[in-house]
Design a protein around this motif. Structure first.
Motif, short mmCIF file in Angstrom:
data_model
loop_
_atom_site.label_atom_id
_atom_site.label_comp_id
_atom_site.label_asym_id
_atom_site.label_seq_id
_atom_site.Cartn_x
_atom_site.Cartn_y
_atom_site.Cartn_z
N LEU A 7 28.66 5.61 7.09
CA LEU A 7 27.56 4.74 6.84
C LEU A 7 26.33 5.33 7.19
N ASN A 8 25.46 5.69 6.11
CA ASN A 8 23.89 5.98 6.35
C ASN A 8 22.71 5.02 6.25
N ILE A 9 21.99 4.72 7.20
CA ILE A 9 20.92 4.12 7.02
C ILE A 9 19.61 4.55 7.09
N VAL A 10 18.68 4.02 6.31
CA VAL A 10 17.41 4.68 5.92
C VAL A 10 16.45 3.48 6.06
N ASP A 11 15.43 3.83 7.25
CA ASP A 11 14.31 2.99 7.34
C ASP A 11 13.35 3.16 6.30
N ALA A 12 13.15 2.39 5.32
CA ALA A 12 12.43 2.22 4.37
C ALA A 12 11.19 1.01 4.43
N LEU A 13 10.77 0.82 5.79
CA LEU A 13 9.78 -0.28 5.86
C LEU A 13 8.51 0.36 5.69
N ILE A 14 8.09 1.76 5.72
CA ILE A 14 6.69 2.06 5.44
C ILE A 14 7.14 3.61 4.46
N CYS A 15 6.33 3.54 3.51
CA CYS A 15 6.47 4.62 2.59
C CYS A 15 5.20 5.55 2.69
N GLN A 16 5.16 6.87 3.34
CA GLN A 16 4.23 7.52 3.41
C GLN A 16 4.27 8.49 2.10
N GLN A 18 2.01 10.56 0.81
CA GLN A 18 1.06 11.92 0.87
C GLN A 18 0.93 12.11 2.36
N GLY A 19 0.75 13.20 2.51
CA GLY A 19 0.54 13.87 3.85
C GLY A 19 1.64 14.72 4.36
N GLU A 20 2.70 14.65 3.76
CA GLU A 20 3.81 15.45 4.14
C GLU A 20 4.22 15.21 5.81
N GLU A 21 4.19 16.43 6.53
CA GLU A 21 4.63 16.32 7.77
C GLU A 21 3.75 15.69 8.90
N HIS A 22 2.51 15.29 8.23
CA HIS A 22 1.47 14.71 9.17
C HIS A 22 1.54 13.10 9.02
N THR A 23 1.21 12.43 9.76
CA THR A 23 1.27 10.80 9.85
C THR A 23 -0.22 10.63 9.45
N LEU A 24 -0.21 10.10 8.05
CA LEU A 24 -1.46 9.58 7.66
C LEU A 24 -1.18 8.21 6.95
N LEU A 25 -1.43 7.17 7.63
CA LEU A 25 -1.00 5.86 7.56
C LEU A 25 -1.72 5.27 6.31
N HIS A 26 -2.99 5.83 6.47
CA HIS A 26 -3.82 5.38 5.16
C HIS A 26 -3.28 6.02 3.55
N TYR A 27 -2.38 6.99 3.58
CA TYR A 27 -1.40 7.07 2.67
C TYR A 27 -0.27 6.66 2.31
N SER A 28 -0.03 5.21 2.99
CA SER A 28 1.23 4.63 2.95
C SER A 28 1.28 3.24 2.50
N THR A 29 2.29 2.89 2.09
CA THR A 29 2.64 1.50 1.41
C THR A 29 3.86 0.97 2.26
N LEU A 48 12.84 10.18 -2.74
CA LEU A 48 12.26 11.23 -3.38
C LEU A 48 11.53 10.24 -4.70
N GLN A 49 12.45 9.71 -5.38
CA GLN A 49 12.02 8.89 -6.45
C GLN A 49 10.77 7.67 -6.21
N GLU A 50 11.25 7.05 -5.07
CA GLU A 50 10.19 5.93 -4.30
C GLU A 50 8.99 6.41 -4.23
N ILE A 51 8.88 7.64 -3.39
CA ILE A 51 7.68 8.45 -3.20
C ILE A 51 6.82 8.85 -4.20
N ASP A 52 7.56 9.29 -5.36
CA ASP A 52 6.69 9.65 -6.58
C ASP A 52 6.37 8.70 -7.01
N ALA A 53 6.76 7.48 -7.33
CA ALA A 53 6.47 6.17 -7.90
C ALA A 53 5.32 5.45 -7.16
N GLN A 54 5.28 5.83 -5.62
CA GLN A 54 4.31 5.26 -4.75
C GLN A 54 2.78 6.31 -5.02
#
Length: 92
Positions: A7-16, A18-29, A48-54
């Protein structure tokens, strides 16, 4: 690897999106989701599809993502890389 993953579990609570490896919460939903699957490749492709949609929803510049890694994983029968073949069930 594929036959040993239960089983694989992904935490999709917050989607960043933009910002790639840097935490930029103002580019999150907030998605407020948890994703479960026996297929790690499908989870990555859907993420990847969800990030593109956001990014599109926020009118951020598009990023070209290479899906070669996921297509190779599908060839090795580790998982499904074609989004049209991924069965998604959403629960309330």
């Amino acid at each position: 690897m594929g036959d040993r993953v239960a089983l694989n579990i992904v935490d999709a609570l917050i989607c960043q999106y933009q910002g790639e490896e840097h935490t930029l919460l103002h580019y999150s939903t907030a998605l407020n989701q948890l994703w479960f699957s026996t297929d790690p490749v499908a989870l990555d492709v859907l993420a990847l599809q969800e990030i593109d949609a956001q990014r599109k929803a926020a009118k951020a510049s598009a990023v070209k993502t290479s899906l070669d890694l996921y297509q190779n994983a599908a060839l090795l029968e580790i998982g499904v890389s074609d989004p049209r073949r991924i069965d998604v069930t959403r629960l309330p």
